[in-house]
Write a protein that holds these residues in place. Structure first.
Motif: not given
Length: 98
Positions: A42-53
């Motif tokens: 199980w891995k859960f993470a928040a996105n770290e980069l502000a890219r539209p995609i």
């Protein structure tokens, strides 16, 4: 062989950001893997980069096979979390044999 279940989450575009609610939901998602016996990884993470995609969060679960994935998906703890996620997040998923 194992089955991998990948899910991307993002706040619904027509839903106002609620930092406290989002943090609580993310905490529940992060902890769920330890609470359901068929989950092997199980891995859960928040996105770290502000890219539209990019989406806001990613979940990667590993189970033994499609039967175990169904056990996870229909587990009462998962179903309760999904009910709470639906008003705030949209998601996309992919399942594959590794």
């Amino acid at each position: 062989m194992t089955m991998r279940h990948i899910v991307l989450f993002r706040r619904k575009l027509d839903t106002a950001k609620d930092a406290a609610l989002e943090a609580a939901l993310a905490e529940r998602m992060a902890a769920l893997g330890a609470r359901i016996p068929v989950i092997q990884g199980w891995k859960f993470a928040a996105n770290e980069l502000a890219r539209p995609i990019c989406w806001d969060y990613v979940l990667e679960a590993e189970v033994a096979d499609a039967k175990a994935l169904d056990e996870y998906l229909f587990h009462p703890l998962h179903q309760a979390l999904v009910a709470d996620l639906k008003p705030y997040f949209e998601w996309a998923a992919a399942d594959y044999t590794a």
